[in-house]
Design a protein around this motif. Structure first.
Motif, PDB file in Angstrom:
ATOM      1  N   GLU A  32       1.013  -1.268  -0.010  1.00  0.00           N
ATOM      2  CA  GLU A  32       0.132  -0.023   0.112  1.00  0.00           C
ATOM      3  C   GLU A  32       0.999   1.365   0.049  1.00  0.00           C
ATOM      4  O   GLU A  32       1.807   1.374   0.645  1.00  0.00           O
ATOM      5  CB  GLU A  32      -1.050  -0.010   1.217  1.00  0.00           C
ATOM      6  N   PHE A  34       1.402   5.306  -0.119  1.00  0.00           N
ATOM      7  CA  PHE A  34       0.771   6.817   0.391  1.00  0.00           C
ATOM      8  C   PHE A  34       1.652   7.916   0.361  1.00  0.00           C
ATOM      9  O   PHE A  34       2.939   7.623   0.284  1.00  0.00           O
ATOM     10  CB  PHE A  34       0.453   6.690   2.097  1.00  0.00           C
ATOM     11  N   ARG A  49      -3.718   8.008  -0.853  1.00  0.00           N
ATOM     12  CA  ARG A  49      -3.296   6.750  -0.846  1.00  0.00           C
ATOM     13  C   ARG A  49      -3.417   6.156  -2.081  1.00  0.00           C
ATOM     14  O   ARG A  49      -4.621   6.477  -2.666  1.00  0.00           O
ATOM     15  CB  ARG A  49      -3.945   5.994   0.402  1.00  0.00           C
ATOM     16  N   LYS A  90       3.216   0.619   3.032  1.00  0.00           N
ATOM     17  CA  LYS A  90       3.070  -0.362   4.048  1.00  0.00           C
ATOM     18  C   LYS A  90       2.831  -1.645   3.452  1.00  0.00           C
ATOM     19  O   LYS A  90       2.018  -1.635   2.230  1.00  0.00           O
ATOM     20  CB  LYS A  90       1.761   0.029   4.647  1.00  0.00           C
ATOM     21  N   GLY A  92       1.159  -4.812   1.996  1.00  0.00           N
ATOM     22  CA  GLY A  92      -0.343  -5.243   2.116  1.00  0.00           C
ATOM     23  C   GLY A  92      -0.856  -6.151   2.724  1.00  0.00           C
ATOM     24  O   GLY A  92       0.185  -7.136   3.387  1.00  0.00           O
ATOM     25  N   GLY A  93      -2.000  -6.330   3.212  1.00  0.00           N
ATOM     26  CA  GLY A  93      -2.657  -7.393   3.826  1.00  0.00           C
ATOM     27  C   GLY A  93      -2.246  -7.544   5.207  1.00  0.00           C
ATOM     28  O   GLY A  93      -2.844  -8.488   5.938  1.00  0.00           O
ATOM     29  N   GLY A  94      -1.577  -6.754   5.873  1.00  0.00           N
ATOM     30  CA  GLY A  94      -1.178  -7.207   7.177  1.00  0.00           C
ATOM     31  C   GLY A  94      -1.032  -5.915   8.064  1.00  0.00           C
ATOM     32  O   GLY A  94      -1.887  -5.025   7.786  1.00  0.00           O
ATOM     33  N   ALA A  95      -0.518  -5.844   9.118  1.00  0.00           N
ATOM     34  CA  ALA A  95      -0.473  -4.942  10.022  1.00  0.00           C
ATOM     35  C   ALA A  95       0.857  -4.306  10.247  1.00  0.00           C
ATOM     36  O   ALA A  95       1.203  -4.013  11.545  1.00  0.00           O
ATOM     37  CB  ALA A  95      -1.326  -5.200  11.394  1.00  0.00           C
TER      38      ALA A  95
ATOM     39  N   GLY B  97      -4.800  -0.015  11.981  1.00  0.00           N
ATOM     40  CA  GLY B  97      -3.850  -1.190  11.933  1.00  0.00           C
ATOM     41  C   GLY B  97      -4.432  -2.229  11.041  1.00  0.00           C
ATOM     42  O   GLY B  97      -3.699  -3.067  10.878  1.00  0.00           O
ATOM     43  N   ARG B  98      -5.770  -2.017  10.558  1.00  0.00           N
ATOM     44  CA  ARG B  98      -6.388  -3.071   9.713  1.00  0.00           C
ATOM     45  C   ARG B  98      -5.959  -2.688   8.270  1.00  0.00           C
ATOM     46  O   ARG B  98      -6.088  -1.353   7.867  1.00  0.00           O
ATOM     47  CB  ARG B  98      -7.670  -2.945   9.898  1.00  0.00           C
ATOM     48  N   ALA B  99      -5.808  -3.636   7.300  1.00  0.00           N
ATOM     49  CA  ALA B  99      -5.521  -3.276   5.939  1.00  0.00           C
ATOM     50  C   ALA B  99      -6.678  -2.827   5.367  1.00  0.00           C
ATOM     51  O   ALA B  99      -7.730  -3.159   5.863  1.00  0.00           O
ATOM     52  CB  ALA B  99      -5.296  -4.811   5.380  1.00  0.00           C
ATOM     53  N   THR B 102      -5.626   2.105   6.943  1.00  0.00           N
ATOM     54  CA  THR B 102      -4.324   2.286   7.405  1.00  0.00           C
ATOM     55  C   THR B 102      -3.668   3.450   7.500  1.00  0.00           C
ATOM     56  O   THR B 102      -2.644   3.732   7.642  1.00  0.00           O
ATOM     57  CB  THR B 102      -3.330   1.152   7.007  1.00  0.00           C
TER      58      THR B 102
END
Lengths: 110, 115
Positions: A32, A34, A49, A90, A92-95, B97-99, B102
């Motif tokens: 991701e 931004f 984003r 960031k 993708g798909g995670g935290a 914090g969630r995809a 964010t």
């Protein structure tokens, strides 16, 4: 590890001229991306984003996976665009946390 | 307000002293980040907390730096035996914090000056 590169520390253009702030990233997955902006004496804030595909304050940015780039563009710069701009990635798909580039200081001359 | 709050806003300390910087994130945000912002270095990642997971400490520059997050909310960044090169603006941010949702919201920062 992921990396974000902003090759220009400083970019100065005249009001009304087109602006392009470069951002390249390295990450093997689907990130991701931004753009964050910090105006003088203000907090760092999200500008846009890639997943939103939106235009904010006339700025757009397209994710180019082939070139691993996410350049920020505006066709006609305005004086109020003067600020520090940071590209961020960031995973993708995670935290996982955000990785920022070193920033580009954009100066719009009258 | 409901934004990220950092304290103090400015801190001047003598070389060799310890300092604590505080961050109050937005309520309900599970992710919390600390960054260091200095001239010419941009935004340097320090540490990242996500919920109850072990924090990502990979950005801490030395063992003089440590951070805690109590109860999944307030965080404290501690710098022991401060050095002049620690002078910078320390930024805290939080996110859901969630995809897909964010966006990170930043505090106003703590400007640390080591003399």
């Amino acid at each position: 590890a992921q990396r974000v590169t902003q090759p220009e520390k400083l970019l100065s253009v005249f009001k009304g001229a087109p602006v392009e702030l470069k951002c390249n990233y390295s990450y093997s997955g689907s990130p991701e991306l931004f753009w964050y902006v910090q105006y003088s004496r203000q907090r760092l804030q999200l500008l846009l984003r890639h997943i939103s595909r939106e235009s904010i304050k006339g700025f757009t940015a397209d994710l180019n996976k082939g070139e691993t780039s996410f350049h920020l563009k505006k066709p006609f710069a305005q004086e109020e665009d003067s600020a520090m701009y940071y590209c961020a990635l960031k995973k993708g798909g995670g935290a996982d946390g955000l990785t920022f580039g070193k920033g580009t200081h954009l100066i719009i001359q009258p | 307000g409901a934004g990220v709050s950092q304290s103090p806003s400015n801190k001047v300390t003598e070389k060799g002293k310890d300092v604590e910087l505080r961050c109050d994130p937005i309520s309900g945000h599970t992710a919390l980040y600390w960054y260091r912002q200095s001239l010419g270095q941009g935004l340097e990642f320090l540490i990242y907390f996500q919920g109850n997971s072990a924090p990502d400490k990979s950005g801490l520059p030395s063992d003089r730096f440590s951070a805690e997050r109590t109860g999944g909310s307030v965080s404290t960044l501690t710098i022991q035996r401060t050095q002049q090169e620690d002078s910078a603006v320390y930024l805290c941010a939080s996110s859901k914090g969630r995809a897909g949702n964010t966006e990170a919201f930043f505090g106003q920062g703590t400007r640390l000056t080591v003399v």
